[in-house]
Write a protein that holds these residues in place. Structure first.
Motif, short mmCIF file in Angstrom:
data_model
loop_
_atom_site.label_atom_id
_atom_site.label_comp_id
_atom_site.label_asym_id
_atom_site.label_seq_id
_atom_site.Cartn_x
_atom_site.Cartn_y
_atom_site.Cartn_z
N LEU A 200 0.83 -1.21 0.00
CA LEU A 200 0.00 0.00 0.00
C LEU A 200 0.85 1.25 0.00
CD1 LEU A 200 -2.86 -0.99 2.48
CD2 LEU A 200 -2.96 -0.87 -0.01
N TRP A 277 -7.05 3.27 -1.99
CA TRP A 277 -8.40 2.75 -1.82
C TRP A 277 -8.73 1.71 -2.89
CZ3 TRP A 277 -12.44 1.13 0.40
CH2 TRP A 277 -13.64 0.98 -0.28
N ILE A 280 -7.03 -1.58 -2.00
CA ILE A 280 -7.77 -2.27 -0.94
C ILE A 280 -9.07 -2.83 -1.47
CG2 ILE A 280 -8.89 -1.97 1.31
CD1 ILE A 280 -6.85 0.17 1.96
N TRP A 283 -8.44 -6.05 -3.31
CA TRP A 283 -8.19 -7.14 -2.36
C TRP A 283 -9.49 -7.62 -1.71
CZ3 TRP A 283 -3.43 -4.65 0.54
CH2 TRP A 283 -2.34 -4.67 -0.33
#
Length: 309
Positions: A200, A277, A280, A283
């Motif tokens: 990240l 974002w 994420i 994922w």
């Protein structure tokens, strides 16, 4: 009152029954005990609670002893008409106003009720490492308090209570082993956390660590792990205890992180927070409409503004 409890001594529930005699187990309790073991409960005489109706908790907060496993209970006061209508409105909004079940016909706790029980540690023998001194106001009472001593030029408090009979050396060894195990578990969790955290951070800095080589991913993870752990050591211990190791780990983590940033695959420029974002979101497999990546937005052609897909 012990801050950390008695080591190597499990907690067990306290139940108040007539004369302190354990009641005969029911059929269900016998079946549970056969597969999961008997319930470790301490039974106390119910006569000890004879003054409970005159206690402050009973007169002010309406606490009563209801049994059923040693529970004390305080019902929620009857709400006003406005509060009751508001509760009905909230239940209607969440769709549970007309959601009736068989359990609703049986008496049970409702929102606002308070129920609690006690658990104790009651070893027959304990070993204490600390300082024993006379109570300042009552000379016949002894106090056991942690002993204040100097460790690595820092004043620390040492106080251990272990179940059973142990020497001071064995108690210190047991505490040292427990502390080492907790540290190893924390470092293992931190290492696992460093893998997605490094990716990240790379996305936020315009790099795609996940698409880079294995060596680059290892360097990125090591950099995140070393920087966080070294920084935590510096915050906790300062520059007094092991400052050389803390600074070296922090600097090495920063070096590995910088090398991983240079060697990782470059990513298209965009808003860092949107890139994080979207990563994420991929994922977590969120719907595509929840995440619009900058790389999906085509540039304007001939002065015509493009729209997001």
């Amino acid at each position: 009152m012990l801050a950390t409890g008695v080591r190597s001594q499990p907690f067990r529930d306290v139940d108040f029954v007539p004369d302190g005699r354990a009641p005969p187990p029911s059929f269900f309790e016998r079946m549970v005990a056969r597969f999961f073991g008997e319930r470790n409960t301490r039974y106390e005489p119910l006569q000890l609670l004879r003054d409970t109706p005159r206690a402050v908790a009973a007169t002010r907060d309406n606490f009563v002893y209801v049994g059923q496993g040693g529970y004390f209970f305080s019902p929620y006061e009857n709400p006003s008409m406005t509060q009751r209508l508001f509760n009905y409105f909230v239940q209607y909004m969440e769709g549970s106003l007309f959601d009736w079940q068989l359990g609703d016909l049986m008496p049970s706790c409702t929102a606002g009720d308070i129920r609690f029980s006690y658990q104790v540690q009651d070893p027959s023998t304990v070993s204490f490492l600390g300082e024993v001194r006379t109570h300042p106001s009552r000379s016949s009472v002894l106090e056991m308090t942690p002993r204040s001593t100097m460790i690595h030029d820092r004043r620390e408090s040492i106080g251990f209570v272990h179940a059973g009979s142990h020497s001071a050396q064995n108690m210190i060894i047991a505490e040292d082993n427990a502390s080492r195990n907790r540290a190893l578990i924390f470092r293992a969790v931190l290492l696992l956390w460093s893998i997605p955290a490094a990716r990240l951070l790379g996305v936020a800095l315009g790099r795609e660590v996940g698409d880079s080589s294995i060596s680059t991913q290892v360097m990125a993870t090591a950099g995140m792990f070393g920087s966080v752990l070294g920084g935590m050591w510096l915050v906790i211990w300062g520059t007094d205890v092991g400052s050389r190791d803390s600074i070296l780990l922090f600097v090495m983590g920063g070096y590995f992180g910088f090398m991983a940033w240079r060697l990782s695959v470059r990513r298209g420029r965009g808003r860092w927070w949107n890139a994080v974002w979207c990563t994420i979101g991929r994922w977590a497999s969120v719907p595509p409409e929840w995440r619009v990546e900058d790389s999906y937005v085509p540039a304007s052609v001939d002065g015509v503004e493009s729209k997001r897909l």
